[in-house]
Design a protein around this motif. Structure first.
Motif, PDB file in Angstrom:
ATOM      1  N   ASN A  30       6.129   5.360  -5.471  1.00 23.76           N
ATOM      2  CA  ASN A  30       4.776   5.616  -4.965  1.00 23.76           C
ATOM      3  C   ASN A  30       4.287   4.490  -4.060  1.00 23.76           C
ATOM      4  O   ASN A  30       3.093   4.201  -3.999  1.00 23.76           O
ATOM      5  CB  ASN A  30       3.789   5.852  -6.111  1.00 23.76           C
ATOM      6  N   ILE A  31       5.210   3.851  -3.352  1.00 21.88           N
ATOM      7  CA  ILE A  31       4.880   2.824  -2.361  1.00 21.88           C
ATOM      8  C   ILE A  31       5.386   3.298  -1.001  1.00 21.88           C
ATOM      9  O   ILE A  31       6.519   3.764  -0.882  1.00 21.88           O
ATOM     10  CB  ILE A  31       5.518   1.466  -2.700  1.00 21.88           C
ATOM     11  N   ARG A  32       4.535   3.196   0.015  1.00 21.06           N
ATOM     12  CA  ARG A  32       4.879   3.646   1.358  1.00 21.06           C
ATOM     13  C   ARG A  32       4.412   2.627   2.397  1.00 21.06           C
ATOM     14  O   ARG A  32       3.637   1.732   2.108  1.00 21.06           O
ATOM     15  CB  ARG A  32       4.214   5.007   1.647  1.00 21.06           C
ATOM     16  N   ILE A  33       4.879   2.819   3.613  1.00 18.76           N
ATOM     17  CA  ILE A  33       4.486   1.968   4.741  1.00 18.76           C
ATOM     18  C   ILE A  33       3.230   2.531   5.394  1.00 18.76           C
ATOM     19  O   ILE A  33       3.138   3.736   5.647  1.00 18.76           O
ATOM     20  CB  ILE A  33       5.612   1.893   5.778  1.00 18.76           C
ATOM     21  N   MET A  34       2.269   1.660   5.669  1.00 15.66           N
ATOM     22  CA  MET A  34       1.167   2.008   6.558  1.00 15.66           C
ATOM     23  C   MET A  34       1.618   1.625   7.965  1.00 15.66           C
ATOM     24  O   MET A  34       1.732   0.435   8.289  1.00 15.66           O
ATOM     25  CB  MET A  34      -0.111   1.286   6.171  1.00 15.66           C
TER      26      MET A  34
END
Length: 262
Positions: free
Chosen positions: A169-173
């Motif tokens: 549940n971690i993504r790039i902005m």
């Protein structure tokens, strides 16, 4: 459908109280809002404005820390783990109260292996703490011109760190302005990291003003990102050259283009 735009109220309508800025974004025709550091405003007040406007709130940032000491985030600072996790917990509590769907965990100014390990550990804490509320954790690489010394300066490093956390549940902005200001191709960077991108932001290059001026033809680039598979909001995170309302011609014009309607 029309490509959806969110107004970043960290830069837009800063002359208004935050609840009124939400209402202004709705009147202007934005589809959502996103925030920087809203903590001085009671979350109930902000939630009321969001309910009144009907706009979703996409996300907010963790605290910068001690701004007078030059801090710009805490989560990659060895020895600051307690403060970093307190900032994460504060932000997640606020996000839950206003219904935000994401949280940008700010790395801070640091370098080296210890900073990387500290960041990964704090991101694991954030991801686990956010899971029950289905809040996505975002990492944003910043260019070294605007924030010298910032730990996270490119998408490749962000992607490697996400993989190292082992969290889903971690993504790039993906901020088009920071990518371009770093001398990289927006379209190539997006294609390389597409599967890890959780949110897209944009502003003119090189002055970070309204997006219909400058070195990037966003009327072409943003539809190309949608064509390449991005289905989320496009965050207008720019610094108005005059007032916010005076510079919104781009939004009206782009809404009329066939590329932005599919």
């Amino acid at each position: 459908m029309t490509l959806p735009f969110s107004a970043n109220l960290g830069f837009l309508w800063t002359d208004l109280a935050l609840p009124e800025a939400v209402r202004a974004a709705a009147r202007a025709g934005f589809d959502a809002v996103e925030l920087h550091w809203p903590y001085a405003v009671a979350p109930a007040q902000l939630r009321q404005a969001l309910d009144d406007s009907g706009l979703p709130v996409l996300g907010l940032n963790t605290s910068r820390g001690d701004v007078e000491r030059g801090q710009f985030g805490l989560s990659a600072l060895p020895g600051q783990e307690a403060a970093a996790r307190a900032a994460i917990d504060q932000a997640l509590a606020y996000a839950r109260e206003i219904g935000a769907s994401s949280l940008h965990v700010m790395a801070g100014k640091a370098e080296g292996t210890a900073a990387r390990d500290t960041f990964i550990a704090n991101l694991r804490h954030a991801a686990e703490a956010a899971r029950d509320a289905a809040i996505t954790i975002l990492l944003e690489p910043l260019n070294h011109h605007d924030v010298p010394g910032y730990f996270l300066v490119d998408n490749a490093t962000a992607a490697a760190i996400i993989e190292a956390t082992g969290q889903d549940n971690i993504r790039i902005m993906f901020d088009c302005y920071h990518v371009g200001r770093s001398g990289r191709s927006i379209l190539d960077e997006f294609a390389t990291h597409r599967e890890m991108i959780g949110h897209v932001q944009f502003a003119a290059l090189p002055d970070r003003g309204e997006p219909d001026q400058g070195d990037v033809d966003y009327a072409r680039v943003l539809p190309a990102l949608a064509e390449a598979g991005y289905g989320g909001f496009f965050g207008a995170e720019y610094k108005p050259r005059q007032g916010t309302d005076e510079g919104l011609g781009w939004l009206t014009a782009w809404r009329q283009l066939p590329e932005f309607n599919r």
